[in-house]
Design an enzyme around this catalytic site. Structure first.
Site, PDB file in Angstrom:
ATOM      1  N   ASP A 145      -4.854 -17.924  -6.164  1.00 35.05           N
ATOM      2  CA  ASP A 145      -4.262 -16.651  -5.744  1.00 35.05           C
ATOM      3  C   ASP A 145      -3.690 -16.705  -4.334  1.00 35.05           C
ATOM      4  OD1 ASP A 145      -5.128 -15.380  -8.157  1.00 35.05           O
ATOM      5  OD2 ASP A 145      -7.125 -15.192  -7.304  1.00 35.05           O
ATOM      6  N   ASP A 185      -9.270 -13.745  -5.864  1.00 32.58           N
ATOM      7  CA  ASP A 185     -10.489 -14.351  -5.314  1.00 32.58           C
ATOM      8  C   ASP A 185     -10.484 -15.871  -5.369  1.00 32.58           C
ATOM      9  OD1 ASP A 185     -10.689 -14.675  -8.018  1.00 32.58           O
ATOM     10  OD2 ASP A 185     -12.766 -13.987  -8.182  1.00 32.58           O
ATOM     11  N   ASP A 207      -5.743  -9.797 -10.209  1.00 37.82           N
ATOM     12  CA  ASP A 207      -6.224 -10.970 -10.916  1.00 37.82           C
ATOM     13  C   ASP A 207      -7.329 -10.503 -11.855  1.00 37.82           C
ATOM     14  OD1 ASP A 207      -6.715 -13.733 -11.515  1.00 37.82           O
ATOM     15  OD2 ASP A 207      -8.504 -13.578 -10.279  1.00 37.82           O
TER      16      ASP A 207
END
Length: 795
Positions: free
Chosen positions: A540, A536, A300
């Site tokens: 996700d 985080d 990410d």
């Protein structure tokens, strides 16, 4: 803490204490680590320990006390296992406390921060986007949208308003609310489905599967062979109950690979301790192995490649003056329930003007990718992703034209206004762009070195982000991600076939929805990849759950951390190479050391079956196997298992350890069988026969230790010399204790002949085994490559 705007006041200190006294506290039933009691029980009360105790009792019964020395090794193994697990538990518990986020609760009319275990019944919790709900609650003020996928498997967001129930284990995806805890601790919904075991994925571990397979085989053959072997030894001429018991115990002790299980748990425990020193929290022990095997790492952007620090670097207006733009941004920031890095950047930019009061507001969510509301001046202001707010490129061509001109590595937001009110799922049709806001992400200091490391290790990096494709592309280029130029806008991908094609073809993805993140991970696994995912945020979570190995930042959402197997406590992506290196050291060294334990199991089974049908006494006593095992298996295995090893993990764990152990097991079995036949033909004394077998067994095992120790370093050299010296000293000076008899001159010559033959045969067979291991690794790699190429051709 400052007062809340809500009319709620929460519990008083005396009310909290009363509930604590009554035991109405949210004590977690989902303990991350074993209790001390369970560690002791798991290490003491095992099947193999039970068998060893039974064998010990048999030796006590027949009065063979010196042969009971093997139980000392068992006790030492238990102590080592307990100590290592407790050390590991202490390390994990410390990091868990360090990485745990506090919960905001309303007490005495003020917001206080407490841990989840300090929540009591009727506490008023303050929940906002990213919060994982720690106890079953009822919304008493505000509204939010909740993702209950961790409990139900469904990823659709559910609107929750006053009076609605919030289930523990789910998390807030958008909005903010005050909720009263109505069930805590074991009474919570999550606890009632066995600590959320419903969605915990199966551990993907070749080591665990291999050892379970070996344990099943040993358990299956142990008892029937043991019974048949005892009957044969008891019915031999001149046999006694004592001699039959001693031979049977020696046979069965050799079959039990008890040290292999201890070795694995101890080495993994040491790995956890080592990683904890680097501020990496291991929440699932075998994920260290899984991460070492991955060939695709999905990242990410925010929080992984970049920090949470942002700043507004530019504004491109569309007919609006600077004051109007700042006024709109300031109003949105003030009305937002949760301030993230983006809103902090907007606040810093616009804090010189006073905001409008808000009459209706829609918080940001990962699905809509915008936030905004209606304000006292009658205007609606919206800020967020351009593609999600101004969807018609023809209608807003001027905006998209300006975006095309931007070459900086920035995040691009659009600020728009309307005369109509928005709702949570749709925007007004009369939106008018006011400005493009350019926000700069700060790259992590060591991100380029980390990306370079993974490239060198053959791991493909894929950046998956909800931000605009241009922003993600530029950051990926800056960090050195391969294939960043071919970034794809996932908002243009409409079918699963297109998504599967993009998953394999592209390395950078922008405008990815949470559902698409999960589908990308699924597609990569379908193509034969072993996939790790870092993240985080709440967006996700679905992908983290699906990945073979999941890694979260401690600063991220509760939900992301709680579903991840690894947590980077310092939020440092640069710690990832250390985790991979630790995993490779663990797997490669366990593979090397486990072969030593399997040797004894294999030759013990072969020889036990042989001596069931051959009318002669078994050559080994438990005391002899204790000497040989301690110095050719126990000590070398631990030294080798904790040595540095950065080799890339290849091949199948089970195949590799069996292939490495077979040459030694074959040599020991062949030597013993040939000597047994020779004894039968020449009436060699049992003591001479037994001593020859012990020497040749020790010699064969040391040959394997030497081959496994290559390349030598000072510690390995000292270990080989020390173990060899130990066997010689034990045989010469403590021969009586270990039932080792002085050899006649003829038997010394025989020993030398057998040793030379063993040396030649072992090295031939070991080289063949090593060749096939390398060949199997290569073929496995070629098959995997061919499968991936076939998938590409189909598309």
């Amino acid at each position: 803490m400052e007062n809340t705007n809500s009319n709620l006041v929460g519990l008083t200190n005396s009310e909290v204490q009363k509930r604590i006294d009554e035991g109405k506290v949210n004590i977690s039933t989902n303990i991350k680590t074993k209790s001390i009691k369970r560690i002791f029980c798991d290490n003491i009360f095992t099947l193999f320990n039970l068998i060893n105790v039974i064998l010990l009792a048999a030796l006590i019964f027949v009065g063979s006390h010196k042969n009971m020395l093997f139980i000392g090794v068992v006790i030492a193994n238990i102590i080592i296992g307990i100590v290592q697990e407790i050390r590991s538990k202490i390390s994990v518990d410390k990091l868990t406390i360090l990485s745990e986020k506090k919960i905001n609760v309303l007490r005495n009319g003020k917001i206080a921060e407490i841990s989840k275990d300090e929540i009591v019944l009727d506490d008023i919790l303050v929940l906002s986007r990213g919060s994982q709900i720690p106890a079953d609650c009822i919304v008493c003020d505000g509204s939010c949208r909740v993702n209950e996928s961790l409990l139900t498997g469904e990823s659709n967001l559910i609107e929750k308003n006053v009076g609605d129930e919030l289930l523990s284990g789910s998390f807030i995806a958008a909005g903010k609310c005050y909720a009263q805890a109505v069930k805590v601790g074991a009474d919570c919904y999550a606890a009632k489905i066995n600590n959320e075991a419903k969605y915990i994925k199966k551990v993907n571990s070749q080591i665990m599967e291999s050892f379970n397979f070996i344990i099943k085989i040993c358990t299956f053959v142990l008892f029937p062979i043991g019974i048949a072997f005892f009957i044969r030894q008891f019915t031999l001429p001149d046999a006694t109950l004592q001699s039959a018991v001693i031979s049977t115990v020696a046979s069965l002790v050799g079959m039990i690979p008890k040290g292999m299980i201890l070795l694995t748990s101890s080495v993994l425990a040491v790995s956890i301790i080592r990683l904890s020193s680097k501020k990496v929290l291991v929440q699932e022990m075998y994920c260290i192995e899984t991460l070492a095997r991955v060939d695709v790492l999905c990242l990410d952007k925010t929080g992984t490649l970049t920090t949470d620090e942002m700043t507004v670097t530019g504004v491109i207006p569309f007919g609006a003056d600077d004051n109007k733009i700042k006024k709109a941004l300031s109003s949105i920031v003030k009305a937002s329930d949760e301030l993230n890095a983006t809103l902090y950047a907007l606040r810093d930019y616009s804090d010189s003007v006073s905001p409008y009061e808000c009459s209706k507001f829609c918080d940001f969510s990962s699905e809509t990718k915008w936030s905004g509301g209606t304000f006292e001046n009658g205007k609606t202001y919206i800020v967020g992703a351009t593609e999600c707010i101004l969807k018609s490129r023809e209608k807003y061509s001027e905006v998209y034209s300006e975006i095309e001109k931007i070459n900086q590595t920035v995040r691009i937001l659009v600020l728009a206004e309307s005369d109509s009110e928005p709702d949570k799922d749709s925007l007004p049709d009369d939106l008018k762009p006011l400005a493009l806001i350019l926000i700069k992400d700060k790259l992590r200091d060591n991100v380029n070195e980390t990306v370079k490391y993974f490239k060198e290790q053959g791991v493909t990096l894929k950046v998956i982000s909800g931000d605009s494709v241009k922003t993600v592309k530029n950051i990926a280029i800056d960090t050195g991600i391969e294939g960043a130029e071919n970034a794809i806008d996932m908002s243009t991908v409409t079918t699963d076939k297109e998504l599967e094609d993009a998953a394999e073809r592209c390395n950078v993805f922008g405008r990815v929805t949470p559902a698409q993140k999960k589908k990308l991970v699924v597609a990569l696994k379908k193509h034969g990849h072993s996939v790790a995912m870092t993240g985080d945020g709440v967006n996700d979570v679905l992908a983290l759950k699906e990945a073979d190995c999941s890694v979260a930042m401690a600063s991220g959402s509760d939900a992301a951390r709680n579903v991840s197997q690894l947590v980077l406590v310092n939020n440092d992506f640069g710690a990832m190479p250390s985790v991979v290196a630790e995993g490779r050291r663990t797997i490669n060294n366990l593979e090397r050391s486990s072969a030593l334990y399997l040797v004894k199991t294999i030759y013990s089974v072969i020889l036990s079956i042989f001596f069931i049908f051959f009318r002669t006494g078994y050559p080994f006593e438990p005391i002899q196997l204790t000497l040989v095992g301690a110095l050719t298996v126990g000590l070398p295995s631990f030294v080798l298992a904790l040595q540095p090893n950065k080799d890339i993990v290849k091949g199948n764990f089970t195949v590799n350890i069996i292939a490495r152990s077979l040459p030694t097991a074959f040599c020991i079995s062949a030597d013993t069988i040939l000597l047994a036949i020779l004894k039968y033909m020449t009436d060699m004394p049992q003591a001479q026969f037994s001593t020859l077998c012990v020497y040749l067994t020790a010699f064969s095992c040391m040959l394997l230790v030497i081959r496994l120790s290559i390349p030598f370093n000072p510690l390995r050299a000292v270990m080989v010399i020390g173990c060899s010296a130990g066997i010689i000293i034990g045989s010469i000076f403590f021969g009586g204790l270990f039932s080792i008899a002085p050899l006649t001159f003829e038997n010394i010559i025989l020993l030398v002949i057998f040793a030379v033959g063993t040396f030649v045969v072992f090295n031939i067979f070991y080289n063949i085994a090593q060749h096939y291991i390398e060949k199997f690794k290569k073929e496995s790699h070629l098959k995997l490559t061919a499968k991936r190429n076939a998938n590409k051709q189909k598309r």
